[in-house]
Design a protein around this motif. Structure first.
Motif, mmCIF file in Angstrom:
data_model
loop_
_atom_site.group_PDB
_atom_site.id
_atom_site.type_symbol
_atom_site.label_atom_id
_atom_site.label_comp_id
_atom_site.label_asym_id
_atom_site.label_seq_id
_atom_site.Cartn_x
_atom_site.Cartn_y
_atom_site.Cartn_z
ATOM 1 N N SER A 31 0.856 -1.181 0.000
ATOM 2 C CA SER A 31 0.000 0.000 0.000
ATOM 3 C C SER A 31 0.889 1.226 0.000
ATOM 4 C CB SER A 31 -0.919 0.021 1.225
ATOM 5 O OG SER A 31 -0.165 0.186 2.406
ATOM 6 N N GLN A 33 0.742 5.591 0.701
ATOM 7 C CA GLN A 33 -0.035 6.688 1.248
ATOM 8 C C GLN A 33 0.580 8.023 0.843
ATOM 9 O OE1 GLN A 33 0.199 5.656 5.442
ATOM 10 N NE2 GLN A 33 -1.609 4.355 5.307
ATOM 11 N N HIS A 92 4.011 0.800 2.711
ATOM 12 C CA HIS A 92 4.289 -0.423 3.460
ATOM 13 C C HIS A 92 4.797 -1.488 2.500
ATOM 14 C CE1 HIS A 92 1.445 1.187 6.570
ATOM 15 N NE2 HIS A 92 2.355 0.648 7.361
ATOM 16 N N ASN A 97 4.071 -4.514 8.242
ATOM 17 C CA ASN A 97 3.152 -3.415 8.505
ATOM 18 C C ASN A 97 3.575 -2.604 9.714
ATOM 19 O OD1 ASN A 97 2.596 -5.031 10.664
ATOM 20 N ND2 ASN A 97 0.540 -5.566 10.054
ATOM 21 N N ARG A 98 4.817 -2.842 10.151
ATOM 22 C CA ARG A 98 5.248 -2.155 11.355
ATOM 23 C C ARG A 98 5.704 -0.739 11.074
ATOM 24 N NH1 ARG A 98 8.795 -6.786 14.516
ATOM 25 N NH2 ARG A 98 7.051 -8.144 15.028
ATOM 26 N N LYS A 99 6.276 -0.516 9.923
ATOM 27 C CA LYS A 99 6.789 0.822 9.695
ATOM 28 C C LYS A 99 6.599 1.224 8.244
ATOM 29 C CE LYS A 99 11.536 -0.869 9.188
ATOM 30 N NZ LYS A 99 12.912 -0.790 9.779
ATOM 31 N N LEU A 100 6.447 2.511 8.066
ATOM 32 C CA LEU A 100 6.308 3.086 6.743
ATOM 33 C C LEU A 100 7.677 3.461 6.196
ATOM 34 C CD1 LEU A 100 3.273 5.446 7.384
ATOM 35 C CD2 LEU A 100 3.307 3.582 5.733
ATOM 36 N N TRP A 102 9.390 6.125 3.886
ATOM 37 C CA TRP A 102 8.998 7.472 3.495
ATOM 38 C C TRP A 102 9.844 8.012 2.360
ATOM 39 C CZ3 TRP A 102 5.062 10.332 5.852
ATOM 40 C CH2 TRP A 102 4.509 9.760 6.989
ATOM 41 N N GLY A 103 9.205 8.789 1.499
ATOM 42 C CA GLY A 103 9.949 9.613 0.557
ATOM 43 C C GLY A 103 10.471 10.858 1.253
ATOM 44 N N PHE B 33 4.473 4.990 17.259
ATOM 45 C CA PHE B 33 5.704 5.128 16.475
ATOM 46 C C PHE B 33 6.413 6.419 16.853
ATOM 47 C CE2 PHE B 33 4.679 1.937 13.198
ATOM 48 C CZ PHE B 33 3.313 1.822 13.366
ATOM 49 N N THR B 100 -2.304 -2.020 8.914
ATOM 50 C CA THR B 100 -1.801 -0.919 8.097
ATOM 51 C C THR B 100 -2.786 0.247 8.055
ATOM 52 O OG1 THR B 100 -2.719 -1.954 6.128
ATOM 53 C CG2 THR B 100 -0.418 -2.440 6.652
#
Lengths: 112, 114
Positions: A31, A33, A92, A97-100, A102-103, B33, B100
């Motif tokens: 996914s 975002q 993700h 699914n623990r951390k994103l 990032w750009g 987080f 998520t």
């Protein structure tokens, strides 16, 4: 480390113009975002895309997830000064699914 | 409150001082987080809690960084012997479950180390 590359890094346009921000990776994301962040505030989620080829619209904002789920774009039509901010994509990885991831963000300035 | 709150909003520390940053997540949120964000850049993951368990601390830059969430609610990020490169905005986010779904961010704490 899997990275999300955003482009352009900076964008300054006049009110009423259209723009597109890109978010690319060599990795597949389950996914992705898009967030918008204003100075002194935390990021605020705009949209989540999960299906390859998916297109979502939020007023003048159109979000697209690539067919292979490796890239995404954000298109803003008739930009307004209120659209000014830092636009961030984050995703993700499949199975985590623990951390994103990032750009680095696109800093958008819309001038009246 | 309805959202994630963080305190203090701004912190100035002399190099070598210890600092403690607090995060109050949305009530009932399981996941919490911590992120570090340099000026004009995206957040970088520091650590993740599910309830009181710290399940991932792979993003903590050194052993000077320590985070805890002893009762599964409020969390504290502690930085010992601060250095100039620690200057950044520290963001906290909470999420209702362990999946998520949406992360809700606090306003951040801007740390400046002189």
């Amino acid at each position: 480390t899997q990275l999300l590359e955003q482009s352009p890094q900076f964008l300054s346009i006049q009110e009423g113009e259209n723009l597109t921000v890109y978010c690319n990776s060599s990795s597949v994301f389950s996914s992705l975002q898009w967030y918008r962040q204003e100075p002194g505030e935390g990021p605020v989620l705009l949209v989540t895309v999960v299906t390859g080829g998916e297109v979502k619209k939020l007023k003048r904002l159109t979000f697209q997830f690539g067919d292979a789920r490796k890239d995404s774009s954000l298109h803003i039509t008739a930009a307004q000064p209120g659209d000014t901010g830092l636009y961030l994509c984050a995703g993700h990885n499949a199975g985590n699914n623990r951390k994103l991831i990032w750009g680095l963000g696109t800093s958008l300035a819309v001038n009246p | 409150g309805a959202g994630v709150s963080q305190s203090p909003r701004y912190k100035v520390a002399k190099r070598g001082q210890d600092v403690a940053l607090r995060c109050d997540p949305i009530s009932g949120h399981v996941s919490l987080f911590w992120y570090q964000q340099a000026l004009g850049q995206g957040p970088e993951f520091l650590t993740y809690f599910q309830n009181e368990a710290q399940l991932d601390k792979s993003g903590l830059p050194s052993d000077r960084f320590f985070a805890e969430r002893p009762e599964g609610s409020v969390s504290t990020l502690k930085i010992q012997r601060t250095q100039q490169e620690d200057s950044a905005v520290y963001l906290c986010a909470s999420r209702s479950g362990a999946g998520t779904d949406t992360q809700y961010f606090g306003p951040g704490t801007r740390l400046t180390v002189l």
